[in-house]
Design an enzyme around this catalytic site. Structure first.
Site, PDB file in Angstrom:
ATOM      1  N   GLU A  42       0.932  -1.002   0.069  1.00 47.81           N
ATOM      2  CA  GLU A  42       0.000   0.113  -0.042  1.00 47.81           C
ATOM      3  C   GLU A  42       0.967   1.258  -0.031  1.00 47.81           C
ATOM      4  O   GLU A  42       0.453   2.246  -0.252  1.00 47.81           O
ATOM      5  CB  GLU A  42      -0.875   0.062   1.180  1.00 47.81           C
ATOM      6  CG  GLU A  42      -1.762  -1.253   1.270  1.00 47.81           C
ATOM      7  CD  GLU A  42      -2.718  -1.112   2.619  1.00 47.81           C
ATOM      8  OE1 GLU A  42      -3.890  -1.332   2.505  1.00 47.81           O
ATOM      9  OE2 GLU A  42      -1.952  -1.380   3.353  1.00 47.81           O
ATOM     10  N   ASP A  95     -12.718  -4.132  -2.220  1.00 46.66           N
ATOM     11  CA  ASP A  95     -13.640  -5.246  -2.335  1.00 46.66           C
ATOM     12  C   ASP A  95     -14.788  -4.606  -1.666  1.00 46.66           C
ATOM     13  O   ASP A  95     -15.039  -3.907  -1.026  1.00 46.66           O
ATOM     14  CB  ASP A  95     -13.185  -6.486  -1.626  1.00 46.66           C
ATOM     15  CG  ASP A  95     -12.810  -6.217   0.073  1.00 46.66           C
ATOM     16  OD1 ASP A  95     -11.274  -5.970   0.282  1.00 46.66           O
ATOM     17  OD2 ASP A  95     -13.782  -6.325   0.730  1.00 46.66           O
TER      18      ASP A  95
END
Ligand code: ADE
Length: 253
Positions: free
Chosen positions: A13, A217
């Site tokens: 990330e 998601d």
């Protein structure tokens, strides 16, 4: 000069930011890697919290106690649960709740015992800059977003995020979690596993905190497939573009 901590759970990330860091110095504290350096004219410490509330709290405490950071900004991914919060969207947190905190019947469900509160608010001024940076970062980010299937319809949201020590990966599990939260008066936009812990540590120390999460998601039956793919291929580009904008907008003091 103030020091800004930029925190993510996973290296993937934050990789893009790490590559841009000038005069980097790697340090290890509490078994974690930190990189001190400069980004866009700001003194920064990049840190990796790892996953979960305890790991995140330890990292935030280390950033404050060992590195003396003056503000913490979290960038990472989350599961979208709010209506219309889609994969590729970005959520800027206004406040956090721990969805797995339950000391009832001694304390109301979701309340943090002895704090007399269940919500920890983000710093308003810092979050406003982050929100502006998200808008600027998404529109000006260029090829990385144009080439992927998510960005075409990316929306920006701002609101409550729920954290807990659980990867929510089922439609029915997500529904149960949301219904229980709703009964307590909480309507989260996204779920993740660290933010509320960092918010609580920052509350304890009086350190301003802001957080943004890209939706990897929908916390549904497909989440375990969507999450790793998004983290590997996309998350770093969001962090790089948005945190880059954020640091350029942040006053230098
Ligand atoms: N981070 C990203 N997706 C998540 C999910 N579905 N549950 C918890 N944390 C997440």
């Amino acid at each position: 000069m103030t020091t800004t901590a930029i925190l993510s759970a996973l290296l993937e990330e934050q990789q893009g930011l790490l590559e841009q860091l000038t005069n980097p110095v790697q340090l290890t504290r509490a078994g974690r890697d930190f990189w001190r350096g400069e980004l866009h004219g700001h003194r920064v410490v990049l840190g990796l919290s790892r996953v979960g509330k305890v790991a995140a709290a330890t990292t935030a405490t280390t950033l404050i106690e060992a590195f003396g950071v003056n503000r913490i900004v979290f960038t990472g991914v989350a599961g979208g649960v709010g209506p219309g919060v889609q994969v590729g969207d970005v959520v800027v947190a206004t406040e956090f709740v721990q969805h797995d905190m339950d000391a009832s019947p001694i304390f109301p469900r979701y309340q943090i015992p002895l704090y007399d509160r269940s919500r920890f608010a983000c710093d308003e001024a810092l979050s406003a800059i982050l929100l502006e940076a998200v808008h600027a970062g998404l529109t000006g980010a260029g090829s990385h977003f144009e080439q992927n299937k998510w960005h075409a319809s990316a929306s920006v949201h701002s609101g409550l995020i729920a954290s807990g020590d659980r990867f929510v990966s089922g439609a029915s599990e997500s529904r149960v979690l949301q219904e229980a939260l709703q009964a307590g008066g909480f309507i989260p936009l996204a779920v993740e596993m660290e933010g509320a812990a960092v918010a609580q540590v920052c509350f304890d120390y009086g350190v301003p905190f802001a957080a943004m999460r890209t939706i990897s998601d929908r916390a549904d039956d497909q989440a375990h497939v969507d999450f790793p793919q998004f983290v590997t291929e996309v998350a770093r580009h969001y962090a790089q573009a948005i945190i880059g904008q954020f640091l350029q907008l942040l006053p230098k003091k």
